[in-house]
Design a protein around this motif. Structure first.
Motif, mmCIF file in Angstrom:
data_model
loop_
_atom_site.group_PDB
_atom_site.id
_atom_site.type_symbol
_atom_site.label_atom_id
_atom_site.label_comp_id
_atom_site.label_asym_id
_atom_site.label_seq_id
_atom_site.Cartn_x
_atom_site.Cartn_y
_atom_site.Cartn_z
ATOM 1 N N VAL A 185 -4.940 4.153 -1.788
ATOM 2 C CA VAL A 185 -4.730 5.339 -0.970
ATOM 3 C C VAL A 185 -5.140 6.556 -1.789
ATOM 4 O O VAL A 185 -4.493 6.911 -2.777
ATOM 5 C CB VAL A 185 -3.261 5.454 -0.516
ATOM 6 C CG1 VAL A 185 -3.070 6.706 0.337
ATOM 7 C CG2 VAL A 185 -2.838 4.212 0.246
ATOM 8 N N VAL A 215 -5.603 1.617 5.415
ATOM 9 C CA VAL A 215 -5.558 0.532 4.436
ATOM 10 C C VAL A 215 -4.689 -0.616 4.925
ATOM 11 O O VAL A 215 -5.067 -1.794 4.855
ATOM 12 C CB VAL A 215 -5.059 1.072 3.078
ATOM 13 C CG1 VAL A 215 -5.000 -0.037 2.049
ATOM 14 C CG2 VAL A 215 -5.973 2.195 2.580
ATOM 15 N N THR A 216 -3.495 -0.288 5.440
ATOM 16 C CA THR A 216 -2.581 -1.343 5.897
ATOM 17 C C THR A 216 -3.114 -2.044 7.142
ATOM 18 O O THR A 216 -2.876 -3.236 7.335
ATOM 19 C CB THR A 216 -1.186 -0.779 6.194
ATOM 20 O OG1 THR A 216 -1.297 0.289 7.152
ATOM 21 C CG2 THR A 216 -0.542 -0.239 4.937
ATOM 22 N N ASP A 268 -5.712 7.798 4.272
ATOM 23 C CA ASP A 268 -4.645 7.463 5.210
ATOM 24 C C ASP A 268 -4.120 6.058 4.918
ATOM 25 O O ASP A 268 -4.882 5.086 4.925
ATOM 26 C CB ASP A 268 -5.206 7.539 6.630
ATOM 27 C CG ASP A 268 -4.125 7.416 7.695
ATOM 28 O OD1 ASP A 268 -2.976 7.075 7.343
ATOM 29 O OD2 ASP A 268 -4.437 7.665 8.868
ATOM 30 N N GLU A 269 -2.826 5.951 4.663
ATOM 31 C CA GLU A 269 -2.231 4.638 4.412
ATOM 32 C C GLU A 269 -2.437 3.700 5.591
ATOM 33 O O GLU A 269 -2.602 2.486 5.419
ATOM 34 C CB GLU A 269 -0.733 4.781 4.132
ATOM 35 C CG GLU A 269 -0.429 5.458 2.804
ATOM 36 C CD GLU A 269 1.074 5.535 2.546
ATOM 37 O OE1 GLU A 269 1.803 4.654 3.048
ATOM 38 O OE2 GLU A 269 1.501 6.468 1.857
ATOM 39 N N VAL A 274 0.836 -1.191 0.000
ATOM 40 C CA VAL A 274 0.000 0.000 0.000
ATOM 41 C C VAL A 274 0.872 1.243 0.000
ATOM 42 O O VAL A 274 1.780 1.388 0.819
ATOM 43 C CB VAL A 274 -0.915 -0.004 1.237
ATOM 44 C CG1 VAL A 274 -1.711 1.283 1.314
ATOM 45 C CG2 VAL A 274 -1.849 -1.208 1.188
ATOM 46 N N SER A 275 0.627 2.159 -0.935
ATOM 47 C CA SER A 275 1.392 3.396 -1.002
ATOM 48 C C SER A 275 0.647 4.428 -1.827
ATOM 49 O O SER A 275 0.053 4.106 -2.851
ATOM 50 C CB SER A 275 2.776 3.145 -1.622
ATOM 51 O OG SER A 275 3.438 4.373 -1.871
ATOM 52 N N ARG A 276 0.681 5.673 -1.368
ATOM 53 C CA ARG A 276 0.050 6.750 -2.151
ATOM 54 C C ARG A 276 0.858 7.062 -3.407
ATOM 55 O O ARG A 276 0.390 7.764 -4.301
ATOM 56 C CB ARG A 276 -0.126 8.001 -1.289
ATOM 57 C CG ARG A 276 1.131 8.663 -0.838
ATOM 58 C CD ARG A 276 0.843 9.913 -0.012
ATOM 59 N NE ARG A 276 0.154 9.620 1.231
ATOM 60 C CZ ARG A 276 -1.132 9.888 1.446
ATOM 61 N NH1 ARG A 276 -1.849 10.438 0.492
ATOM 62 N NH2 ARG A 276 -1.681 9.604 2.598
ATOM 63 N N GLY A 293 -5.560 -2.391 -1.622
ATOM 64 C CA GLY A 293 -5.550 -1.077 -1.000
ATOM 65 C C GLY A 293 -5.436 0.047 -2.000
ATOM 66 O O GLY A 293 -4.609 0.003 -2.915
#
Length: 358
Positions: A342, A327-328, A323-324, A127-129, A340
């Motif tokens: 973001v 999701v994580t 918000d990461e 997961v990452s924006r 996920g």
């Protein structure tokens, strides 16, 4: 098509399965009290060996519960529902050697199709924006689920209304892609507030103040229910109107911070859990949108799979939040198959709605 992952139910033929002993069960010493060394269930496919050759997969699976042997069937129960004397599955060994076999991701990895492999970088990446979102894959998942007669549950937070994204969500409802709606009291209240007064907590197209949501609650109670407010012609738009007019089952769970609450809100936490668990038995895809606690709770209630036509399917979870951590956290709490995203709910719904208008 992405193709939702599925495998045949394992046959358990031959060694080592035939050599393993049957699962062990011991009587519960009292109502709601479990014998020492009981097996605590997980949300992954779990088989129990009964007799010399028969491995069974219980219906209505859930994590953090127990397995009961009842008239030759294995039934999953919450601890609070266990009666004294009921036979409870024992041991914590999950490799089959004690008659209990839990399958993880390895169950699906061996039969991944070429289209699934192509989608893997997006479907399984961390997961990452910074990672781009492939909305085409998400749209395909929703459409494939609908095509094969699946049911999609959407878990939606009030931020969807505050951001003005409820209109795009109504477009998705119109496309028949929402089969069950699971929300909190706040989402329903602010959706009705926005539909009646054009504002949600003072934000929106119309000028409002902090009291608008209380006035919306009052209008619902004057009518008797949200459904009655729709029938009266007073409520003519919004998420609640769309779900009621299309007879989409809606679960409204209460909390200690609720205003009102609305007449349809389930104020008992345990009753809310059971309502979601009942809906989970017919759900084949979940979308969690801008709601951290409600989303994580839903993930804890659901299994990671469902069964159809003698096959085990991975149950897709799509979770969207700015918000990461939100999701994580869902993935870390046992919903490892979650995809996920973001980002903000408004952009997500607008782009996704656009995919279905093409």
């Amino acid at each position: 098509m992405v193709h939702i992952k599925s495998v045949p139910i394992p046959s358990f033929v031959g060694s080592p399965w035939s050599q393993f002993p049957p699962a062990t069960f011991e009587a519960a010493p009292a109502p709601g009290v479990l014998p020492e060394g009981f097996f605590s269930t997980v949300n992954a496919p779990t088989f129990f060996k009964l007799g010399n050759y028969h491995w069974v997969l219980p219906e209505a699976p859930r994590m953090d519960a127990v397995a009961i042997l009842d008239r030759g069937q294995v039934v999953i129960k919450e601890r609070r529902f266990v009666r004294g004397g009921e036979l409870v599955a024992m041991h914590q060994v999950e490799d089959g050697s004690q008659g209990i076999k839990v399958f993880g991701n390895e169950l699906f990895d061996a039969e991944r199709s070429a289209s699934e492999t192509a989608a893997m970088p997006f479907m399984t990446a961390g997961v990452s924006r910074e990672r781009p979102v492939d909305y085409s894959i998400l749209a395909e998942l929703l459409m494939e689920n609908k095509l094969y007669g699946g049911k999609a549950m959407w878990v939606v937070g009030p931020a969807v209304v505050h951001a003005g994204a409820h209109r795009d969500f109504c477009t998705i409802i119109d496309r028949g892609l929402v089969d069950i709606l699971s929300i909190g009291n706040a989402t329903a209240v602010h959706d009705i507030e926005s539909a009646l007064y054009g504002t949600a907590l003072g934000a929106g197209e119309a000028e409002g103040d902090h009291s608008s949501h209380m006035r919306a609650i009052n209008e619902v109670h004057k009518a008797g229910s949200v459904s009655a407010l729709v029938d009266s012609g007073r409520l003519t738009g919004g998420i609640m109107h769309a779900c009621i007019t299309r007879t989409i089952p809606t679960i409204i769970a209460g909390s200690i911070r609720d205003d009102g609450p609305l007449p349809e809100t389930i104020t008992s936490v345990l009753e809310s859990q059971e309502a979601i668990r009942t809906a989970a038995q017919r759900t084949t895809l979940v979308v969690i949108l801008a709601t951290v606690l409600h989303g994580i709770a839903t993930g804890n209630i659901f299994p990671t799979y469902y069964v159809r036509d003698d096959r085990i399917f991975s149950l897709p979870f799509i979770t969207v939040d700015m918000d990461e951590f939100a999701v994580t956290k869902l993935k870390d709490r046992g919903t490892g198959q979650a995809i996920g995203v973001v980002g903000n709910a408004r952009d997500f719904l607008a782009i996704l709605a656009g995919k279905f208008e093409k």
